[in-house]
Design a protein around this motif. Structure first.
Motif, mmCIF file in Angstrom:
data_model
loop_
_atom_site.group_PDB
_atom_site.id
_atom_site.type_symbol
_atom_site.label_atom_id
_atom_site.label_comp_id
_atom_site.label_asym_id
_atom_site.label_seq_id
_atom_site.Cartn_x
_atom_site.Cartn_y
_atom_site.Cartn_z
ATOM 1 N N THR A 34 -10.709 0.763 11.796
ATOM 2 C CA THR A 34 -11.283 0.893 10.457
ATOM 3 C C THR A 34 -11.214 2.306 9.903
ATOM 4 O OG1 THR A 34 -12.786 -0.861 11.054
ATOM 5 C CG2 THR A 34 -13.301 0.372 9.066
ATOM 6 N N THR A 35 -11.626 3.277 10.721
ATOM 7 C CA THR A 35 -11.673 4.648 10.196
ATOM 8 C C THR A 35 -10.276 5.160 9.857
ATOM 9 O OG1 THR A 35 -11.918 5.216 12.522
ATOM 10 C CG2 THR A 35 -13.839 5.485 11.136
ATOM 11 N N LEU A 36 -9.304 4.787 10.674
ATOM 12 C CA LEU A 36 -7.922 5.201 10.395
ATOM 13 C C LEU A 36 -7.425 4.538 9.119
ATOM 14 C CD1 LEU A 36 -5.389 6.693 11.246
ATOM 15 C CD2 LEU A 36 -4.735 4.723 12.592
ATOM 16 N N LEU A 37 -7.775 3.263 8.955
ATOM 17 C CA LEU A 37 -7.343 2.542 7.759
ATOM 18 C C LEU A 37 -7.904 3.206 6.511
ATOM 19 C CD1 LEU A 37 -5.918 -0.113 6.718
ATOM 20 C CD2 LEU A 37 -8.233 -0.947 6.419
ATOM 21 N N ILE A 38 -9.179 3.601 6.592
ATOM 22 C CA ILE A 38 -9.804 4.239 5.431
ATOM 23 C C ILE A 38 -9.060 5.520 5.096
ATOM 24 C CG2 ILE A 38 -11.897 5.369 4.608
ATOM 25 C CD1 ILE A 38 -13.441 3.396 6.436
ATOM 26 N N SER A 39 -8.741 6.281 6.144
ATOM 27 C CA SER A 39 -8.047 7.537 5.908
ATOM 28 C C SER A 39 -6.650 7.293 5.337
ATOM 29 C CB SER A 39 -8.036 8.320 7.222
ATOM 30 O OG SER A 39 -6.881 9.046 7.355
ATOM 31 N N LEU A 40 -5.958 6.263 5.836
ATOM 32 C CA LEU A 40 -4.631 5.934 5.298
ATOM 33 C C LEU A 40 -4.730 5.478 3.853
ATOM 34 C CD1 LEU A 40 -2.942 3.967 8.222
ATOM 35 C CD2 LEU A 40 -2.597 6.319 7.541
ATOM 36 N N ALA A 41 -5.751 4.651 3.599
ATOM 37 C CA ALA A 41 -5.915 4.127 2.247
ATOM 38 C C ALA A 41 -6.200 5.269 1.282
ATOM 39 C CB ALA A 41 -7.040 3.105 2.217
ATOM 40 N N ALA A 42 -7.003 6.243 1.751
ATOM 41 C CA ALA A 42 -7.319 7.386 0.887
ATOM 42 C C ALA A 42 -6.056 8.151 0.536
ATOM 43 C CB ALA A 42 -8.319 8.295 1.591
ATOM 44 N N GLN A 43 -5.157 8.299 1.524
ATOM 45 C CA GLN A 43 -3.936 9.039 1.252
ATOM 46 C C GLN A 43 -3.006 8.290 0.322
ATOM 47 O OE1 GLN A 43 -2.083 10.113 4.934
ATOM 48 N NE2 GLN A 43 -4.030 10.775 5.757
ATOM 49 N N ARG A 44 -3.063 6.985 0.381
ATOM 50 C CA ARG A 44 -2.139 6.203 -0.432
ATOM 51 C C ARG A 44 -2.635 5.993 -1.852
ATOM 52 N NH1 ARG A 44 2.374 4.466 0.352
ATOM 53 N NH2 ARG A 44 2.121 2.964 -1.300
ATOM 54 N N GLU A 45 -3.896 6.411 -2.126
ATOM 55 C CA GLU A 45 -4.408 6.298 -3.484
ATOM 56 C C GLU A 45 -3.477 7.050 -4.426
ATOM 57 O OE1 GLU A 45 -7.200 4.784 -4.880
ATOM 58 O OE2 GLU A 45 -7.348 3.766 -2.952
ATOM 59 N N GLY A 46 -2.985 6.378 -5.428
ATOM 60 C CA GLY A 46 -2.205 7.066 -6.455
ATOM 61 C C GLY A 46 -0.757 7.327 -6.096
ATOM 62 N N ILE A 47 -0.289 6.870 -4.936
ATOM 63 C CA ILE A 47 1.126 7.028 -4.603
ATOM 64 C C ILE A 47 1.907 5.971 -5.384
ATOM 65 C CG2 ILE A 47 2.840 6.988 -2.750
ATOM 66 C CD1 ILE A 47 0.883 9.230 -2.362
ATOM 67 N N PRO A 48 2.908 6.397 -6.144
ATOM 68 C CA PRO A 48 3.566 5.433 -7.032
ATOM 69 C C PRO A 48 4.490 4.439 -6.332
ATOM 70 C CG PRO A 48 4.592 7.579 -7.229
ATOM 71 C CD PRO A 48 3.430 7.752 -6.326
ATOM 72 N N PHE A 49 4.968 4.742 -5.114
ATOM 73 C CA PHE A 49 5.955 3.863 -4.489
ATOM 74 C C PHE A 49 5.323 2.965 -3.439
ATOM 75 C CE2 PHE A 49 8.200 7.898 -5.380
ATOM 76 C CZ PHE A 49 8.985 7.428 -6.412
ATOM 77 N N PRO A 50 5.897 1.793 -3.221
ATOM 78 C CA PRO A 50 5.478 1.006 -2.052
ATOM 79 C C PRO A 50 5.832 1.763 -0.777
ATOM 80 C CG PRO A 50 6.993 -0.246 -3.451
ATOM 81 C CD PRO A 50 6.933 1.120 -3.995
ATOM 82 N N ALA A 51 5.141 1.427 0.304
ATOM 83 C CA ALA A 51 5.337 2.184 1.557
ATOM 84 C C ALA A 51 6.793 2.179 1.987
ATOM 85 C CB ALA A 51 4.453 1.598 2.647
ATOM 86 N N PHE A 52 7.498 1.061 1.784
ATOM 87 C CA PHE A 52 8.888 0.976 2.240
ATOM 88 C C PHE A 52 9.778 1.954 1.483
ATOM 89 C CE2 PHE A 52 13.092 -1.119 1.585
ATOM 90 C CZ PHE A 52 13.591 -0.837 2.848
ATOM 91 N N ILE A 53 9.622 1.975 0.161
ATOM 92 C CA ILE A 53 10.430 2.884 -0.649
ATOM 93 C C ILE A 53 10.101 4.325 -0.283
ATOM 94 C CG2 ILE A 53 10.952 3.608 -3.009
ATOM 95 C CD1 ILE A 53 11.923 0.842 -2.461
ATOM 96 N N GLU A 54 8.810 4.556 -0.076
ATOM 97 C CA GLU A 54 8.362 5.899 0.296
ATOM 98 C C GLU A 54 9.020 6.328 1.602
ATOM 99 O OE1 GLU A 54 4.213 5.803 0.876
ATOM 100 O OE2 GLU A 54 4.040 7.967 1.172
ATOM 101 N N ALA A 55 8.992 5.421 2.578
ATOM 102 C CA ALA A 55 9.581 5.741 3.882
ATOM 103 C C ALA A 55 11.087 5.950 3.757
ATOM 104 C CB ALA A 55 9.295 4.623 4.873
ATOM 105 N N LEU A 56 11.727 5.082 2.974
ATOM 106 C CA LEU A 56 13.166 5.179 2.797
ATOM 107 C C LEU A 56 13.537 6.515 2.162
ATOM 108 C CD1 LEU A 56 15.219 3.023 3.519
ATOM 109 C CD2 LEU A 56 15.352 2.418 1.121
ATOM 110 N N LEU A 57 12.775 6.905 1.150
ATOM 111 C CA LEU A 57 13.017 8.172 0.454
ATOM 112 C C LEU A 57 12.923 9.339 1.416
ATOM 113 C CD1 LEU A 57 11.113 8.138 -2.953
ATOM 114 C CD2 LEU A 57 13.481 8.762 -2.527
#
Lengths: 520, 400
Positions: free
Chosen positions: A339-362
């Motif tokens: 849970t705590t890791l998920l919260i931290s990941l979710a916080a980082q992903r707030e406002g990121i314009p790309f889906p995780a896959f596109i982000e990783a690919l980039l």
């Protein structure tokens, strides 16, 4: 003897090839003309006419290619003897002239007789000097190979902390010598080939007779003889022309610039392939495990070596799967993240314009670009790349909110892991496969990743390197082989050579474990 | 080659189409509160605002959690209905606590349990609690210091107190469901109470002062008959319950030596076992072994003699037995077998259980005799041997 007309000479020149050879003429000038004509009057062909002996002088000529010969030896050991010394000698040279010349005049070890033009060109272009005499249909090839070349330097691609630092060079004779120096056994046999119609590249295979599987030598011989190509510029050409399967991401021929690694391979019953003009020597057969081993494993203590090996296997998995696992977990299996890791990941992903896959690919793409650019850049501007890479792309992208910090960590971890392998070509394999796994993860989640792993393992088990299963001794399983896969057992325990590679003379060591002396 | 191309293409094209959810498209729920108001189920869902909890950006004055309250016929319907209010899809896998309002608990909790057990998104590792003299919504609305997420606060404090404080017990979904279903066993659930000013506790001011206006308190245990709340154990009885059911890791208990409660002992190891015997009548035997340390002495006693230590051990055993007995008496009053004596009897004597006890077990439970066999072993006396009190008294001129 009637001289050939110009037309006839032209016909000879056009007809000469490896298949259709022409004998040398007995006329000196005609031979000179043919040689010059065939080389297109190239400026680096040095021709010198001179006379041997004073009593019964023989018109003769010497040819060599400037830059390919050892200047000093041609001057002192050859020309001086032939031109100056022969005049002061009492002998006549007319009768049986080649024997006399060989016996009395040439103070160089390697002397051969040549009979045809094609033969002549082969040795001439390899750096030998050619002597032809008027009235003789035979030419003498004098071993004066030399010229400028790189000396033995330190390894650049497979560095070790402990172990020899010298690397192979571009010159095949040096490379073979480096191996001979390590294995002083008359059973170390070498066999030479000349491959490449235009390049006439020297290719030598080396193996330990009595240890190597004879069928393997025959098979390699067959595969080498099958090669019909104009040029061999690097051992990669040979590798690609003799490997078992072309369309696979996995390399099935090992290459290294470390003489100790080649010596180690020979002692296991493998065959080394030296190619002139490259410091990378090939080793066959080559199994998957070799890429996760370093020659240093055998120089360090067994516990350290075992730990490092396990670390490398971890690195292999990390480099292959980290981005795809990240994508799969954050897109499909959020319930698996604490849970705590998920919260931290979710916080980082707030406002990121790309889906995780596109982000990783980039990010992965950016890293691949950086890596490629880093190799090609002149070293003087190389540091610019790291600044751009680290600061501009890493930090700025995160601060601008275009990629999440976690993604940068994932990509960096992947990058670091992919540099852990001792073999560069496996790192490339992993780079290719990583993108496939990322796609699988993005479309099917963990299910996709595991499907991918199953397909990958199936593919790997289907691979062969010169008849040896690629994953052996894991699949097919062999218990004694396990001593040198995940762990590196103490040397006194590794009593036998690899099971499938060498079936003859399998006992390696008869040492007893070291013990302190018994006290009375 | 063609096949490979098709596979690759489809992988690229189908990317993200198959039940994938981006982290930024979901609202992570951390707690569910279920209340019963006027025969309507009211759901309170606590949803995280991740950026306020973690991350490196400047924190705003927004709260880390948001509570959505909605009315519905069933739990699932209410959660789906919430999507209309919440900007994102509610993600329930990371629920940390499920809190039942007291009113609902009295009516019965089984309807909600079914959803909690059935839904595939839920992990079964959340803590279950009952709000005492409050609704679940009120409990979830309290702003908690240290932990920004009150659901997390409830989870960790129940966990911590279970380990170091005897009256607490963590109850998770499977255990609760088992206790409700199993014959010869009834359920208990940890209680949660609000202490202090409830209204002020809902505002951010609550966490801006050193002494919070209101805080959550891990209460004693609530007792269920079937799925309905029938009463509460007090602190002593809760302790007794945990001693019987082998649920003590580490706790403190005092005995009276000269004054009242003047020697405290820390229990560091505890093991108890329930067994049943049929000797004409039903006898339940509770044997327990514990290792204790002397933690606090507020009287004049010398530990040099073995006899004194034995005496302390004896008296401590009696104290614990009194706690256990009190707990059993209360359970008999409530007419519930929270200890699982019946289940133990069924295991020890299945035939007799089927024949004589199964039908009217709770009546037999009320009549059953309980025997205790308690062993106490003092291991350590702490860093000093004799207490410092007598010396202090001397120094103060209070020598007798």
């Amino acid at each position: 003897m009637r001289r050939r007309t110009k037309k006839q000479k032209q016909a000879i020149i056009e007809n000469i090839s490896a298949d259709h050879d022409v004998a040398l003429s007995s006329d000196l000038d005609e031979n000179i003309d043919i040689i010059k004509e065939m080389l297109g009057h190239s400026s680096d062909l040095i021709t010198r006419k001179f006379v041997i002996g004073a009593r019964e002088p023989i018109q003769s000529a010497i040819f060599y290619i400037n830059g390919l010969i050892n200047e000093a030896s041609v001057q002192h050991d050859l020309l001086h003897e032939l031109v100056v010394e022969s005049r002061e000698a009492e002998q006549t040279y007319k009768a049986n002239c080649f024997d006399t010349i060989k016996k009395h005049l040439v103070s160089i070890g390697n002397v051969n007789e040549l009979h045809t033009i094609a033969e002549l060109f082969h040795v001439l272009l390899s750096g030998d000097s050619i002597i032809i005499l008027d009235g003789q249909r035979v030419a003498l090839a004098i071993g004066t190979r030399g010229g400028e070349g790189r000396g033995v330097e330190t390894v650049t691609s497979q560095e070790v902390v402990r172990g020899p630092k010298e690397a192979f060079t571009e010159r095949i004779s040096t490379n073979i010598a480096l191996i001979r120096r390590r294995i002083k056994d008359p059973n170390l046999w070498m066999k030479s080939y000349c491959i490449g119609e235009k390049t006439q590249t020297d290719v030598t295979i080396g193996y330990l007779n009595g240890v190597v599987n004879d069928k393997l030598v025959e098979e390699l011989d067959r595969r080498l003889k099958r090669i019909k190509i104009d040029a061999i510029l690097e051992s990669g050409y040979i590798e690609e022309l003799i490997q078992d399967k072309t369309y696979t991401p996995f390399p099935t021929v090992y290459n290294t610039e470390r003489p100790d690694a080649i010596a180690g391979g020979l002692l296991e019953g493998k065959i080394a392939i030296f190619v002139d003009g490259t410091p990378f020597v090939l080793l066959i057969p080559c199994l998957f495990e070799h890429f996760l081993q370093s020659s240093e494993d055998y120089y360090q203590r067994t516990d350290i070596a075992t730990l490092l090996r396990l670390l490398r296997m971890l690195a292999f998995l990390l480099a292959l799967l980290t981005p795809s696992l990240y994508i799969a977990l954050t897109n499909f299996h959020q319930e698996m993240i604490p849970t705590t890791l998920l919260i931290s990941l979710a916080a980082q992903r707030e406002g990121i314009p790309f889906p995780a896959f596109i982000e990783a690919l980039l990010m992965e793409l950016t890293f691949e670009l950086l890596r490629e650019a880093g190799i090609r850049l002149p070293s003087a501007v190389g540091s610019a790349i790291s600044i751009v890479g680290a600061l501009v792309l890493g930090q700025a992208a995160v601060e601008a909110g275009i990629v999440s910090a976690m993604m940068v960590i994932v990509v960096s971890l992947t990058a670091i892991s992919s540099f852990v392998f001792p073999a560069y070509n496996l790192a490339i394999t992993v780079r290719i496969l990583r993108f496939g796994f990322m796609m699988l993860a993005a479309s099917l989640g963990l299910y996709g990743i595991f499907t991918g792993i199953i397909i990958l393992v199936l593919h790997m088990t289907s691979l062969r390197s010169f008849g040896i299963p690629y994953l052996s001794p894991l699949a097919p399983f062999n218990l004694t082989g396990q001593k040198d896969i995940f762990i590196r057992a103490p040397l006194w325990k590794e009593m036998t050579r690899p099971h499938l590679i060498s079936q003859k003379n399998i006992v390696r060591s008869d040492s007893k474990p070291p013990k302190p002396p018994k006290e009375d | 080659m063609k096949k490979l191309l098709i596979i690759l293409l489809s992988l690229i094209i189908f990317t993200g189409c198959w039940s994938a959810t981006e982290l930024s498209d979901m609202a992570i729920a951390t707690a569910i509160g279920v209340d019963l108001v006027d025969d309507q189920i009211i759901i309170t869902l606590q949803v995280l605002n991740p950026a306020e909890v973690a991350g490196n950006e400047e924190k705003t004055s927004r709260t880390a959690i948001t509570n959505y309250t909605i009315q519905g016929d069933t739990l699932f319907e209410a959660i789906r209905k919430l999507t209309a209010t919440s900007p994102r899809k509610i993600f329930v896998s990371h629920i940390r606590t499920v809190i039942f309002g007291e009113a609902l608990a009295i009516e019965g909790i089984v309807d909600t349990l079914d959803f909690l057990m059935r839904d595939h998104e839920l992990r079964a590792d959340f803590m279950i609690a009952v709000a005492r003299e409050a609704t679940a919504e009120e409990v979830l609305s309290i702003m908690t210091p240290l932990e920004k997420i009150s659901a997390e606060r409830v989870y960790t404090s129940i966990k911590a107190s279970e380990e170091f404080w005897a009256p607490s017990k963590e109850v998770k979904l499977n255990e609760l469901a088992n206790a409700i279903i199993t014959e010869g066993k009834d359920a208990v659930i940890t209680g949660l109470a609000i202490v202090g000013d409830e209204e002020k506790g809902k505002t951010i001011e609550n966490v801006e002062s050193t002494v919070p206006y209101a805080s959550l308190f891990v209460e004693n245990m609530s007792v269920f008959s079937g799925d309905q709340l029938v009463g509460w154990l007090n602190e002593e009885e809760s302790k007794g319950f945990n001693f019987i059911t082998n649920n003590i890791d580490n706790t403190i208990e005092s005995i009276s030596w000269k004054g009242s409660d003047d020697i405290s002992l820390e229990i560091t190891k505890h093991q108890s076992k329930i067994s049943t015997r049929l000797d004409g009548e039903l006898i339940v035997e509770i044997s327990s072994k514990m290792v204790v340390n002397i933690a606090d002495v507020e009287t004049d006693v010398s530990f040099e003699s073995q006899d004194t230590l034995h005496e302390i051990e004896q008296r401590f055993a009696k104290t614990i037995e009194a706690l256990m007995l009190a707990s059993i008496e209360t359970a008999k009053d409530f007419h519930v077998d929270i200890f699982g004596f019946g289940e133990q009897l069924r295991r020890d004597h299945p035939r007799e259980w089927e024949a004589n006890y199964k039908e009217d077990w709770l009546d037999h439970f009320e009549d059953c005799k309980v025997r205790f066999d308690t062993e106490v072993d003092i291991r350590h006396g702490g860093m000093i041997t004799d207490p410092i009190y007598p010396e202090v008294d001397k120094a103060n001129g209070l020598e007798e």
